[in-house]
Design a protein around this motif. Structure first.
Motif, PDB file in Angstrom:
ATOM      1  N   LEU A  91       0.740  -1.297  -0.241  1.00  0.00           N
ATOM      2  CA  LEU A  91      -0.022   0.076  -0.441  1.00  0.00           C
ATOM      3  C   LEU A  91       0.820   1.112   0.107  1.00  0.00           C
ATOM      4  CD1 LEU A  91      -3.429  -1.041   2.741  1.00  0.00           C
ATOM      5  CD2 LEU A  91      -3.344  -0.840  -0.091  1.00  0.00           C
ATOM      6  N   SER A  95       0.731   3.726  -2.850  1.00  0.00           N
ATOM      7  CA  SER A  95       0.584   5.186  -2.567  1.00  0.00           C
ATOM      8  C   SER A  95       1.619   6.179  -2.822  1.00  0.00           C
ATOM      9  CB  SER A  95       0.620   5.158  -0.622  1.00  0.00           C
ATOM     10  OG  SER A  95       0.215   7.037  -1.031  1.00  0.00           O
ATOM     11  N   LEU A 103       0.799   7.872   2.842  1.00  0.00           N
ATOM     12  CA  LEU A 103      -0.344   7.317   4.055  1.00  0.00           C
ATOM     13  C   LEU A 103      -0.126   7.311   4.888  1.00  0.00           C
ATOM     14  CD1 LEU A 103      -1.528   4.231   1.827  1.00  0.00           C
ATOM     15  CD2 LEU A 103      -2.250   6.167   1.549  1.00  0.00           C
ATOM     16  N   THR A 107      -5.275   6.432   7.329  1.00  0.00           N
ATOM     17  CA  THR A 107      -5.557   5.527   6.393  1.00  0.00           C
ATOM     18  C   THR A 107      -4.477   4.761   5.815  1.00  0.00           C
ATOM     19  OG1 THR A 107      -6.019   8.076   5.519  1.00  0.00           O
ATOM     20  CG2 THR A 107      -5.794   6.488   3.826  1.00  0.00           C
ATOM     21  N   THR A 108      -4.435   3.969   6.380  1.00  0.00           N
ATOM     22  CA  THR A 108      -2.896   2.731   6.140  1.00  0.00           C
ATOM     23  C   THR A 108      -4.239   1.574   6.706  1.00  0.00           C
ATOM     24  OG1 THR A 108      -1.717   3.695   5.864  1.00  0.00           O
ATOM     25  CG2 THR A 108      -1.328   1.115   6.033  1.00  0.00           C
ATOM     26  N   ALA A 110      -7.633   1.764   7.780  1.00  0.00           N
ATOM     27  CA  ALA A 110      -9.321   1.273   7.311  1.00  0.00           C
ATOM     28  C   ALA A 110      -8.516   0.493   5.879  1.00  0.00           C
ATOM     29  CB  ALA A 110      -9.329   2.680   6.014  1.00  0.00           C
ATOM     30  N   LEU A 111      -7.804   1.048   4.432  1.00  0.00           N
ATOM     31  CA  LEU A 111      -7.094   0.421   3.401  1.00  0.00           C
ATOM     32  C   LEU A 111      -7.323  -1.117   4.273  1.00  0.00           C
ATOM     33  CD1 LEU A 111      -5.381   2.749   1.522  1.00  0.00           C
ATOM     34  CD2 LEU A 111      -8.006   2.078   1.423  1.00  0.00           C
ATOM     35  N   VAL A 112      -6.042  -1.026   5.101  1.00  0.00           N
ATOM     36  CA  VAL A 112      -5.548  -3.037   5.783  1.00  0.00           C
ATOM     37  C   VAL A 112      -7.408  -3.528   6.142  1.00  0.00           C
ATOM     38  CG1 VAL A 112      -5.213  -4.621   7.083  1.00  0.00           C
ATOM     39  CG2 VAL A 112      -3.675  -2.762   5.987  1.00  0.00           C
ATOM     40  N   ARG A 113      -8.107  -2.816   6.875  1.00  0.00           N
ATOM     41  CA  ARG A 113      -9.271  -2.841   7.099  1.00  0.00           C
ATOM     42  C   ARG A 113     -10.475  -3.846   5.792  1.00  0.00           C
ATOM     43  NH1 ARG A 113     -12.603  -0.220  10.774  1.00  0.00           N
ATOM     44  NH2 ARG A 113     -13.310  -1.947  11.661  1.00  0.00           N
ATOM     45  N   PHE A 114     -10.016  -2.856   5.030  1.00  0.00           N
ATOM     46  CA  PHE A 114     -11.193  -2.854   3.602  1.00  0.00           C
ATOM     47  C   PHE A 114     -10.940  -4.540   3.439  1.00  0.00           C
ATOM     48  CE2 PHE A 114     -13.146   1.116   3.837  1.00  0.00           C
ATOM     49  CZ  PHE A 114     -14.165   0.323   3.899  1.00  0.00           C
ATOM     50  N   TYR A 115      -9.350  -4.666   2.983  1.00  0.00           N
ATOM     51  CA  TYR A 115      -8.532  -6.063   2.437  1.00  0.00           C
ATOM     52  C   TYR A 115      -8.488  -7.084   3.006  1.00  0.00           C
ATOM     53  CZ  TYR A 115      -4.587  -9.124   3.238  1.00  0.00           C
ATOM     54  OH  TYR A 115      -3.628  -9.742   2.926  1.00  0.00           O
TER      55      TYR A 115
END
Length: 483
Positions: A91, A95, A103, A107-108, A110-115
């Motif tokens: 990520l 970025s 990042l 934000t990091t 959040a992106l890991v949680r969506f992943y």
């Protein structure tokens, strides 16, 4: 005048299935979006620090990371490291390429949680597949209800750990081995080999995610042995050779993944073994989890190697520690479970016997195997030291699906199935309490001792049910369809 067209039952059924499918796949992402700050920040912080190590040291990460980031010791094997710190590193690189700037931490996270939510969606699909194989009348609805339980919402979606990935690996390996055994019993060599290859590759990755996944291996290797036996009995040397070829490819994949990093000499060139060496969770009574040893009443963070009693016979004396006694009890439990499972399944190993199972008889065999896997997971949580709050996450789907299956057919009391689901709900609340304060009304649920007693009772009750169920083959189960 036009007349409205009434949808046919098949169209309504298809629409309902599509809506359930959409709900199950999107639910994890909605939960992450609705609860943006409800997650275990310490675990995601550890992933970021492991990403720092990967960026700084590359192949030497396991040698240098402890000194570089001592706040978060690296205890995952290679695949687990790639799926956590490696994803964060990716990520950051993405970025920098797309945005030209790094990042920030929120934000990091959040992106890991969506992943990670993508794997929770995969879990839903695999649970529906398993429910369908078990002849549940509404497998998508069954999987959605499982996904809605606090056990799955908290442990599989909100927490932010790799447990959802581990569950996907366990489910896929289980299903692939089941399909390989079925294909071998039907004397279809090519499908049996392909399913075995999928199972073996999945097992290679699954084993290298977390040391915790090792506790599912006795069951998966037992099912693998049944499948290999069926390949030999039903397909002869040709089938056995194809099966062994698939396993050799899987072992090669395991070794390739396991040896990608430089490791200390005592790790024997294996990141899997390094993970066990560097994660001495069992050295304390419990890591905020629950087990039999919590009930001794001492500090759960105290050493599990301190004696709690001694056996005396004349001049002979042997001190007992929670650590070693727990290992002995769990070994005895596995010996009991797999011995009784072997005796129950032995008639199906005769030539042609497995292929003659149809309908609910075959689904009953799958339910019995699901119960076996669930009991191995429940057993180590109750008997071994060092357990954490989430450690039963992998076992609950198999316990719930199997107990409900047998209860709906009268082979098990409905009360026990409801008790199993209730324990899963209470366990989910308990795990939530480890992330954030709970209302005072729920103080009992968050008690480690309460969880220990609850799951000890559940283990004893399910072992009693297992003993009765394993005395007769699933072929004797009622032919009623689960609604």
């Amino acid at each position: 005048m036009t007349t409205a067209v009434t949808p046919t039952p098949s169209r309504r059924s298809s629409l309902g299935a599509a809506l359930l499918l959409l709900a199950g796949v999107t639910l994890p992402f909605l939960l992450v979006a609705i609860f943006p700050t409800t997650y275990h920040k310490g675990d995601l912080m550890a992933y970021a620090r492991w990403a720092d190590c990967l960026e700084a040291f590359g192949p030497a990460t396991y040698l240098e990371c402890l000194a570089y980031r001592p706040e978060s010791p690296l205890g995952y094997p290679a695949v687990g490291l790639w799926l956590s710190g490696g994803v964060v590193q990716g990520l950051r690189l993405l970025s920098g390429t797309l945005l030209g700037r790094p990042l920030d931490a929120p934000t990091t996270d959040a992106l890991v949680r969506f992943y990670l939510a993508t794997f929770a969606a995969v879990d839903f699909l695999l649970l529906a597949w398993l429910a369908r194989l078990m002849r549940y009348g509404r497998p998508l609805l069954t999987a959605l209800l499982l996904t809605l339980l606090p056990w799955m919402v908290v442990g599989g979606v909100l927490w932010g750990q790799l447990d959802g990935i581990s569950l996907a690996g366990a489910l896929l390996a289980f299903i692939a081995l089941w399909q390989a055994w079925r294909a071998a019993s039907q004397r279809r060599a090519a499908p049996a080999a392909l399913w075995l290859l999928l199972a073996g590759l999945t097992l290679a990755g699954f084993t290298l995610i977390k040391p915790l996944n090792t506790f599912a291996l006795p069951f998966l290797l037992f099912l693998l042995a049944l499948t290999l036996w069926s390949c030999w009995r039903e397909l002869g040397g040709r089938g056995l050779a194809a099966a062994l070829g698939a396993l050799l490819l899987s072992l090669a994949a395991f070794r390739l993944l396991d040896s990608r990093f430089d490791l200390p000499a005592d790790a024997l060139g294996s990141s899997f073994w390094y993970g066990w060496q560097s994660s001495p969770h069992g050295d304390v009574i419990s890591g905020n989890g629950f087990n039999l040893w919590i009930l001794l009443g001492g500090d759960m963070w105290a050493s599990s190697r301190a004696p709690f009693t001694a056996l005396r016979l004349g001049p002979w004396q042997q001190t007992l520690t929670p650590y070693h006694t727990g290992i002995a009890l769990y070994a005895l439990l596995l010996l009991f479970l797999f011995t009784t499972a072997w005796l129950a399944l032995r008639p199906l190993l005769a030539r042609g016997a497995r292929a003659r199972l149809t309908g609910d008889a075959e689904a009953g065999l799958l339910a019995l195997l699901s119960l076996l896997l669930g009991l191995t997971q429940l057993g180590f949580n109750v008997l071994l030291t060092g357990t954490h709050e989430r450690y039963l996450f992998l076992g609950y789907p198999f316990l719930i699906l199997s107990t409900w299956w047998f209860a709906r057919r009268g082979a098990m009391g409905m009360g026990l199935a409801v008790f199993t689901i209730s324990a899963a709900i209470l366990n989910g609340v308990f795990v939530l309490g480890a992330m954030q304060p709970l209302p005072g009304l729920l103080f009992v649920v968050y008690s480690n001792a309460f969880q220990a007693v609850l799951h000890l009772i559940l283990l004893v009750a399910l072992l009693d049910a297992w003993l009765r169920l394993s005395r007769v083959l699933p072929a004797t189960a009622s032919q009623r369809q689960v609604s």
